[in-house]
Structure formats: structure tokens, C-alpha cells
Design an enzyme around this catalytic site. Structure first.
Site, mmCIF file in Angstrom:
data_model
loop_
_atom_site.group_PDB
_atom_site.id
_atom_site.type_symbol
_atom_site.label_atom_id
_atom_site.label_comp_id
_atom_site.label_asym_id
_atom_site.label_seq_id
_atom_site.Cartn_x
_atom_site.Cartn_y
_atom_site.Cartn_z
ATOM 1 N N ILE A 117 2.081 5.420 -10.402
ATOM 2 C CA ILE A 117 2.576 4.970 -11.580
ATOM 3 C C ILE A 117 2.118 3.666 -12.415
ATOM 4 O O ILE A 117 1.784 3.613 -13.324
ATOM 5 C CB ILE A 117 4.126 4.351 -11.384
ATOM 6 C CG1 ILE A 117 5.122 5.793 -11.203
ATOM 7 C CG2 ILE A 117 4.853 3.545 -12.775
ATOM 8 C CD1 ILE A 117 6.604 5.175 -10.749
ATOM 9 N N ASP B 290 -3.313 -9.316 -4.268
ATOM 10 C CA ASP B 290 -2.194 -8.963 -3.109
ATOM 11 C C ASP B 290 -1.011 -9.565 -3.251
ATOM 12 O O ASP B 290 -1.233 -11.015 -2.956
ATOM 13 C CB ASP B 290 -2.931 -9.281 -1.674
ATOM 14 C CG ASP B 290 -2.209 -8.828 -0.529
ATOM 15 O OD1 ASP B 290 -1.103 -8.558 -0.764
ATOM 16 O OD2 ASP B 290 -2.803 -8.827 0.484
ATOM 17 N N ASN C 65 4.600 -3.500 -10.289
ATOM 18 C CA ASN C 65 4.701 -2.335 -9.883
ATOM 19 C C ASN C 65 4.268 -2.168 -8.254
ATOM 20 O O ASN C 65 4.724 -1.287 -7.708
ATOM 21 C CB ASN C 65 3.525 -1.518 -10.578
ATOM 22 C CG ASN C 65 3.502 -0.176 -10.144
ATOM 23 O OD1 ASN C 65 4.248 0.806 -10.261
ATOM 24 N ND2 ASN C 65 2.331 0.225 -9.413
ATOM 25 N N SER D 71 14.511 0.191 -8.691
ATOM 26 C CA SER D 71 14.906 1.547 -8.204
ATOM 27 C C SER D 71 16.383 1.491 -8.025
ATOM 28 O O SER D 71 16.878 0.561 -7.773
ATOM 29 C CB SER D 71 14.119 1.992 -6.458
ATOM 30 O OG SER D 71 14.873 3.075 -6.333
ATOM 31 N N LYS E 200 14.963 -3.502 -3.105
ATOM 32 C CA LYS E 200 14.881 -3.474 -4.548
ATOM 33 C C LYS E 200 16.017 -3.973 -5.166
ATOM 34 O O LYS E 200 16.128 -4.148 -6.284
ATOM 35 C CB LYS E 200 14.857 -1.779 -4.738
ATOM 36 C CG LYS E 200 13.532 -1.094 -4.713
ATOM 37 C CD LYS E 200 12.388 -1.922 -5.673
ATOM 38 C CE LYS E 200 11.119 -1.033 -5.280
ATOM 39 N NZ LYS E 200 10.019 -1.431 -6.104
ATOM 40 N N THR F 93 4.531 10.430 -5.770
ATOM 41 C CA THR F 93 3.365 9.854 -5.441
ATOM 42 C C THR F 93 3.128 9.499 -3.897
ATOM 43 O O THR F 93 3.592 10.434 -3.139
ATOM 44 C CB THR F 93 3.720 8.149 -5.873
ATOM 45 O OG1 THR F 93 4.895 7.834 -5.031
ATOM 46 C CG2 THR F 93 4.256 8.168 -7.442
#
Length: 228
Positions: free
Chosen positions: A13, A53, A80, A129, A156, A185
Site C-alpha cells: 500500500i 526505520d 504506513n 485497521s 492497531k 500484500t
């Protein structure tokens, strides 16, 4: 031109979000942990690469310093980068998942805030999510009800809460969390589910390019705001 930074953007994504933002004319910094993969992805798209990172404070500071030196501001930040952490659960795995999916948001946001405050229309999108939504995981009609990903779901939930709290603390910057839709993914390969990253990236881009009067402090999917 609008300046954007996307974390974990060498594939999936994040990569497709970078592609679509570039097509819209934005300057895009593609953040990736692995230098070789990140540089290759940036070169393919015509984006600018920064080694980033999200679990490493020095890496995050250096990435934002690079953008500051080149651009002097940041208009769009897309969180992301993420890991699934499926399978057997133990303490080290839990620390790794939360460090990437939740603490990483804190590291990058705190480093980016001085640059975001210089933008006339700053927008932050957290690719979260609905697996972290109490409403979704307790609803038998939702796919999240059946997903055995406790650490991912919990991290999340934390990512969404961090997004909401930043929205309250920084009213001049729009912060929204996103359920991008079940996407095929590397992360979801074991489940054999999901639509193309291109489709899900369209939802990210919509929130990343909100106008000055756009919403803030929400969890959304492509249909609008979600309960959580």
C-alpha cells in the site's frame, strides 16, 4: 509543491500510495528500512528515498532532518509501516509489534511535527485497521471477527488512539486513521485474501489530500467514518 513522506513505502500500500501521490504532482519521500529495496522502489517511481526505520530513533531523526534541509516543511505524513505478528505470542514478539505499529507512530510524528507546523494544510494519515476496532472484532458479520491476530489488533487499536489524541493536541494539523480495506500484500499472503494495493492506496490518498476544512480525529474507510 506539496511535500509528502510515507513510511514503509518500498512495497504494498505504501508503494502504491507513493505512485498515486506522484501522479498528482506531489513531491514524495519514500521511507524504507532497507536501503537497497528503498532506493530501488524510489528509482522505479521517481520518488526521493530516505532511509527510515520507525523502530530506530536516530534513523527517524535523520530522515526528517534530510527532508527539513531539502524542503523546509512537510505537508503530508503517511504512517504506513507495520508488521502482522501472527502465530504464537510471546513477550519479544509483542514488543516488536507494538514498537513498529504504535511506538513508531510516536517517533515519526514527534520528529515530523516541527515540519508539519510549517505547512498551510498539514495532513497525517495513519494506516490503521478495523481489526483494532472493538465494534468490528465483536461483530460476527465482519471479517475482523475471525482474524487470529491479537497483537496486530491490539497495536492497531493503540495506533488509532494515538491518532485521535494527536488530533486533539494539534488542532492546526489534520490527523485521521484509516481502515484501507482488506488488501493482498506480503502481510496477508498467509490468509489468501484481499484486493489490490492500488485500490486500497486510493483510500489513503483521499485522506492524505484533504482540503483545509477536512475532518480530523476520525477512523475511516472508503465509505466514511467507522465506529471503533
Amino acid at each position: 509543491m506539496t511535500v509528502a513522506l510515507i513510511t514503509g513505502a518500498n512495497k504494498g500500500i505504501g508503494f502504491e500510495t507513493a505512485r498515486q501521490l506522484l501522479e498528482l504532482g506531489h513531491v514524495v519521500y519514500l521511507g524504507a528500512r532497507d536501503v537497497e529495496r528503498g532506493e530501488k522502489a524510489a528509482a522505479e517511481l521517481g520518488a526521493r528515498f530516505v532511509q527510515l526505520d520507525v523502530t530506530d530513533d536516530a534513523s527517524v531523526r535523520n530522515a526528517l532532518a534530510t527532508i527539513d534541509a531539502a524542503e523546509g516543511r512537510l505537508d503530508i505524513l503517511v504512517h504506513n509501516a507495520g508488521v502482522l505478528g501472527d502465530g504464537p505470542i510471546d513477550g519479544p514478539k509483542a514488543l516488536r509489534v507494538f514498537d513498529t505499529n504504535a511506538v513508531g507512530i510516536v517517533r515519526v510524528t514527534e520528529a515530523a511535527l516541527p515540519l508539519l507546523r510549517k505547512s498551510s494544510n498539514a495532513t497525517v494519515v495513519t494506516v490503521s485497521s478495523s481489526a483494532g476496532s472493538f465494534w468490528a472484532v465483536n461483530n460476527p458479520d465482519r471479517p475482523e471477527y475471525h482474524l487470529p491476530v491479537a497483537l496486530y489488533s491490539a497495536s492497531k487499536a493503540a495506533a488509532t488512539m494515538l491518532t485521535i489524541q494527536y488530533a486533539k493536541a494539534e488542532p492546526s494539523i489534520k490527523f485521521n486513521a484509516l481502515e484501507p480495506g482488506t488488501t493482498a500484500t506480503d502481510m496477508t499472503a498467509a490468509f489468501g485474501i484481499g484486493r489490490s494495493p492500488e485500490e486500497s492506496a486510493e483510500v489513503v490518498v483521499r485522506l492524505a489530500t484533504l482540503g483545509p476544512d477536512g475532518p480530523t480525529g476520525t477512523l475511516q474507510d472508503e465509505a466514511g467514518e467507522l465506529p471503533w
